[in-house]
Design an enzyme around this catalytic site. Structure first.
Site, PDB file in Angstrom:
ATOM      1  N   GLU A 124       0.732  -1.315   0.074  1.00  0.00           N
ATOM      2  CA  GLU A 124       0.129   0.114   0.067  1.00  0.00           C
ATOM      3  C   GLU A 124       0.982   1.038   0.028  1.00  0.00           C
ATOM      4  O   GLU A 124       0.799   2.101   0.906  1.00  0.00           O
ATOM      5  CB  GLU A 124      -0.868   0.036   1.191  1.00  0.00           C
ATOM      6  CG  GLU A 124      -1.976  -1.025   1.048  1.00  0.00           C
ATOM      7  CD  GLU A 124      -3.289  -0.879   2.010  1.00  0.00           C
ATOM      8  OE1 GLU A 124      -2.894  -0.090   2.977  1.00  0.00           O
ATOM      9  OE2 GLU A 124      -4.338  -1.347   1.834  1.00  0.00           O
TER      10      GLU A 124
ATOM     11  N   GLU B  99      -6.657  -7.828  -0.469  1.00  0.00           N
ATOM     12  CA  GLU B  99      -7.150  -8.047   0.779  1.00  0.00           C
ATOM     13  C   GLU B  99      -8.438  -7.278   0.879  1.00  0.00           C
ATOM     14  O   GLU B  99      -8.837  -6.512   0.168  1.00  0.00           O
ATOM     15  CB  GLU B  99      -6.337  -6.584   1.686  1.00  0.00           C
ATOM     16  CG  GLU B  99      -4.710  -7.110   1.930  1.00  0.00           C
ATOM     17  CD  GLU B  99      -4.283  -5.868   2.755  1.00  0.00           C
ATOM     18  OE1 GLU B  99      -4.928  -5.120   3.460  1.00  0.00           O
ATOM     19  OE2 GLU B  99      -3.135  -5.691   2.647  1.00  0.00           O
TER      20      GLU B  99
HETATM   21  C1  GLA Z   1      -4.338  -2.419   4.755  1.00  0.00           C
HETATM   22  C2  GLA Z   1      -2.940  -3.018   5.061  1.00  0.00           C
HETATM   23  C3  GLA Z   1      -2.960  -4.036   5.976  1.00  0.00           C
HETATM   24  C4  GLA Z   1      -3.571  -3.920   6.873  1.00  0.00           C
HETATM   25  C5  GLA Z   1      -5.000  -3.562   6.652  1.00  0.00           C
HETATM   26  C6  GLA Z   1      -6.124  -3.342   7.690  1.00  0.00           C
HETATM   27  O1  GLA Z   1      -4.910  -3.197   3.791  1.00  0.00           O
HETATM   28  O2  GLA Z   1      -2.209  -3.286   3.733  1.00  0.00           O
HETATM   29  O3  GLA Z   1      -1.472  -4.314   6.332  1.00  0.00           O
HETATM   30  O4  GLA Z   1      -3.163  -2.855   7.963  1.00  0.00           O
HETATM   31  O5  GLA Z   1      -5.131  -2.516   5.799  1.00  0.00           O
HETATM   32  O6  GLA Z   1      -7.548  -3.150   7.052  1.00  0.00           O
END
Ligand code: GLA
Length: 679
Positions: free
Chosen positions: A161, A317
């Site tokens: 991210e 995710e």
């Molecule tokens: C992001 C991050 C993860 C985690 C999630 C929580 O997507 O990549 O490491 O922190 O948020 O929702």
């Protein structure tokens, strides 16, 4: 002749796993080894075939500068492989260990107000910092060399991210990198002065070293300086990504790479980023308590598919149940996780993954859901849903090479988005995403699929192009759109478009200067509203609608008026127009009409352009088609809380239940059908 086998292989994320990816972020470093054994057993039980490993493991892999410890990672890679589970291996550079900050305090990011941030959280690095970049690259090299031939390695997960918490840094090292970037862009200080319009407010620069990031200042900062800062900051992070990618590509040229995106994430120009990825991946956390969040989620999934040029992408995710980072975190209701997973597959994903495999016991995310919840797996609703989804996904193998066709494209230019939302504008309430959503939602409700395209796109193949608030004009977009309409396409453009060039200088001579010909009009003035203010428009059939946000005062130059203002000094002048141009048509909306009016206008546009809904269904039911050379896969998703009946226009085979449906299919609340038929 098309070699279908080769085409189908190209649609796979990796030929090593010709199935829908299913799994999640796996953080074994948080757990004792005894738990690892249980993990792999449970992964098999859940149908997990891939995990993302080591995303936040830098401090474990390199506990002291230059001292690498890979034994534990070797062990877990081997264990996963022995259980048939592939690995999306992270480069682990998203969060440096505390020693980096101690050794190099200048690696910590600085805010626009001059505050240097501390370690103890995550992502605490300045993107332009040399010490961070060198340490990150050294680690990536070690990882790539060590695992290059590991049979479990299927994908590289670069960083994590990017820009999520720190999209930019205002320190001196960033300032130096910004100056270099500006020299590359402009060549001479005169060219920069010209582009930045520094004749204004005595801002003229004599030398490069007088230039700084747009740090806290007395009042409005030079808009082009702000815009170049956005461009530079996106590029600075992209350079971090690129440095890691080139190491991986050198050592493991055949292993695909990705980095997980965050939907419509404003700070990074994802069009530029996606070109550097083999697979686009995305993280998605819709608010389960918002009954409309699946609409914005569908929109971000359509963006992900479009970023990869239509290729299958990966939902990297989502959460099984609840997150911990909103002020209040309700659960996904029974069936909601499954429904939202299928929404991603419907819109072109070939993988469903979660953050995270096992809910943590400690740390800031301990109340974030996992595939294995805190209660364990016995009598657990979450685990049951995870297991059932994992068991049925292999039934979808036939659609791995199927794409999502779309007749409509929405133009999205990140640079224009940055520019239009800067300060000192006619209205601070013109927000690109809500504007796009006001066009997207009526189409979503009618089950008309939409792609996104960048300003330099090839529009060939689309029947309709929507350009909500295309404030900045660059990359020959004016000629492209004119050509598109003149060849028979339909353009729908909204107010406050065609206003500036790529330097954010006004295009003089009547708005929207470069689009006046194709639109057949001139905007003489615009009248943004104060909060709560509205106006009304009357359509040619006499119906009247409310508008908010903005009025354009329009002169027709060939277009016809479809609606007129009813109030204020410009009452009786056109508010919405239609112009026949060449073989096509262009529409212009000089305001933001209420949703029913948007629905009506877009319905007219679609009918004229012969764009048809995928299937006519009751409200609250989403339908999307994927198709390959000879098969069609209709995803029908019931987002309502009651059962619905769907009429079908051909016999279809339900991939999930094995049933044959001839005329209709009944879907319970939050249920899904994937219907396969011949094309
Ligand atoms: C992001 C991050 C993860 C985690 C999630 C929580 O997507 O990549 O490491 O922190 O948020 O929702």
């Amino acid at each position: 002749m098309i070699d279908t086998r080769t085409t189908e292989m190209q649609e796979l994320i990796s030929p090593k796993l010709p199935h829908i990816f299913y799994g999640g972020d796996y953080n074994p470093e948080q757990w004792p080894k005894a738990t690892w054994q249980e993990d792999v057993r449970l992964m098999q039980e859940a149908g997990v075939n891939v995990v993302s490993l080591g995303i936040f493991a830098w401090a474990w892999l390199e506990p002291r500068p230059g001292e690498y410890h890979f034994e534990w990672l070797d062990e877990i890679m081997d264990l996963l492989h022995a259980h048939g589970i592939m690995v999306d291996l992270a480069t682990a550079t998203a969060s440096p260990p505390p020693w980096l900050a101690k050794l190099h305090p200048e690696s910590l990011p600085v805010t626009a107000d001059g505050v240097r941030l501390s370690p103890g959280s995550r992502q605490q690095y300045c993107p332009s910092n040399h010490a961070y970049r060198e340490a990150a690259q050294a680690l990536v090299k070690q990882l790539a060399e060590r695992y290059r031939d590991h049979p479990a390695l299927i994908l590289w997960h670069i960083g994590n991210e990017y820009g999520c918490h720190i999209p930019d840094c205002y320190c001196d090292q960033s300032a130096a990198a910004f100056r270099e970037w500006l020299q590359q862009r402009y060549g001479t200080i005169e060219a920069l002065n010209d582009a930045w319009g520094t004749a204004f407010w005595s801002q003229r620069y004599g030398t490069w070293d007088e230039i700084n990031p747009p740090r806290a200042a007395p009042t409005f900062i030079n808009p082009t300086q702000q815009l170049d800062w956005r461009r530079f900051s996106s590029d600075a992070l992209l350079e971090c990504y690129e440095q890691e990618r080139s190491i991986l590509k050198e050592i493991t040229p055949d292993v695909p790479v990705t980095t997980n995106f965050m939907g419509f994430f404003k700070p990074l120009d994802y069009w530029k980023w996606a070109r550097r990825e083999d697979v686009v991946s995305n993280d998605s956390y819709p608010d389960p308590s918002d009954p409309h969040s699946h609409v914005a989620q569908a929109m971000s999934y359509d963006l992900m598919r479009s970023l990869g040029g239509g290729k299958p992408w990966l939902l990297m995710e989502q959460v099984t149940s609840q997150v911990q980072w909103r002020p209040h975190n309700p659960l996904k209701r029974p069936g909601q996780m499954r429904l939202l997973s299928y929404q991603a597959l419907a819109r072109g994903a070939n993988g469903i993954m979660f953050f995270q495999w096992r809910a943590s016991q400690a740390g800031a995310e301990k109340f974030h859901g996992g595939m294995v919840p805190h209660v364990g797996t016995a009598n657990s609703r979450v685990w049951d849903e995870v297991r059932k989804l994992g068991a049925e996904l292999p039934r979808l193998d036939p659609l791995l090479a199927a794409r999502v066709p779309a007749d409509i494209a929405i133009l999205l230019d990140w640079e224009s988005w940055w520019a239009v939302e800067q300060d000192a504008k006619p209205s601070q309430d013109v927000r690109v995403l809500s504007q796009i959503l006001s066009y997207y939602a009526p189409l979503f409700m009618r089950n008309i699929t939409v792609d996104f395209v960048p300003p330099n796109a090839d529009l060939h193949g689309y029947k309709v192009v929507l350009a909500p608030n295309l404030y900045m004009v660059r990359d020959d977009i004016a000629q492209t759109l004119e050509q598109f309409v003149s060849n028979g396409g339909t353009l729908v453009m909204s107010f406050f478009s065609g206003i500036v060039d790529e330097r954010d200088h006004i295009l003089l001579g009547g708005y929207p200067a470069p689009f006046r010909r194709v639109l057949g009009l001139r905007v003489e003035e615009f009248d943004p509203y104060v909060p709560g203010q509205t106006n009304h428009i009357r359509m040619s059939d006499g119906s009247t609608y409310t508008c908010d946000l903005w009025s354009d005062v329009i002169d027709l130059e060939g277009a016809e008026a479809l609606a007129y203002w009813t109030d204020d000094f410009y009452a009786g002048r056109p508010a919405i127009t239609r112009h026949a141009f060449g073989q096509g048509i262009s529409y212009y909306l000089g305001t933001r009409p209420e949703q029913v009016c948007m629905e009506q206008i877009l319905e007219q546009v679609c009918n004229e352009a012969d764009v048809r809904p995928v299937l006519a269904v009751p409200p609250g039911v989403e339908v999307v088609r994927r198709e390959n050379a000879d098969r069609s896969f209709l995803f029908v998703l019931n987002h309502t809380t009651s059962a619905v009946e769907i009429g079908l226009n051909q016999t279809a085979h339900n991939l999930l239940t094995g049933e044959e449906h001839s005329e209709r299919v009944t879907l319970q609340s939050r249920a899904v059908a994937v219907l396969e038929s011949g094309r």
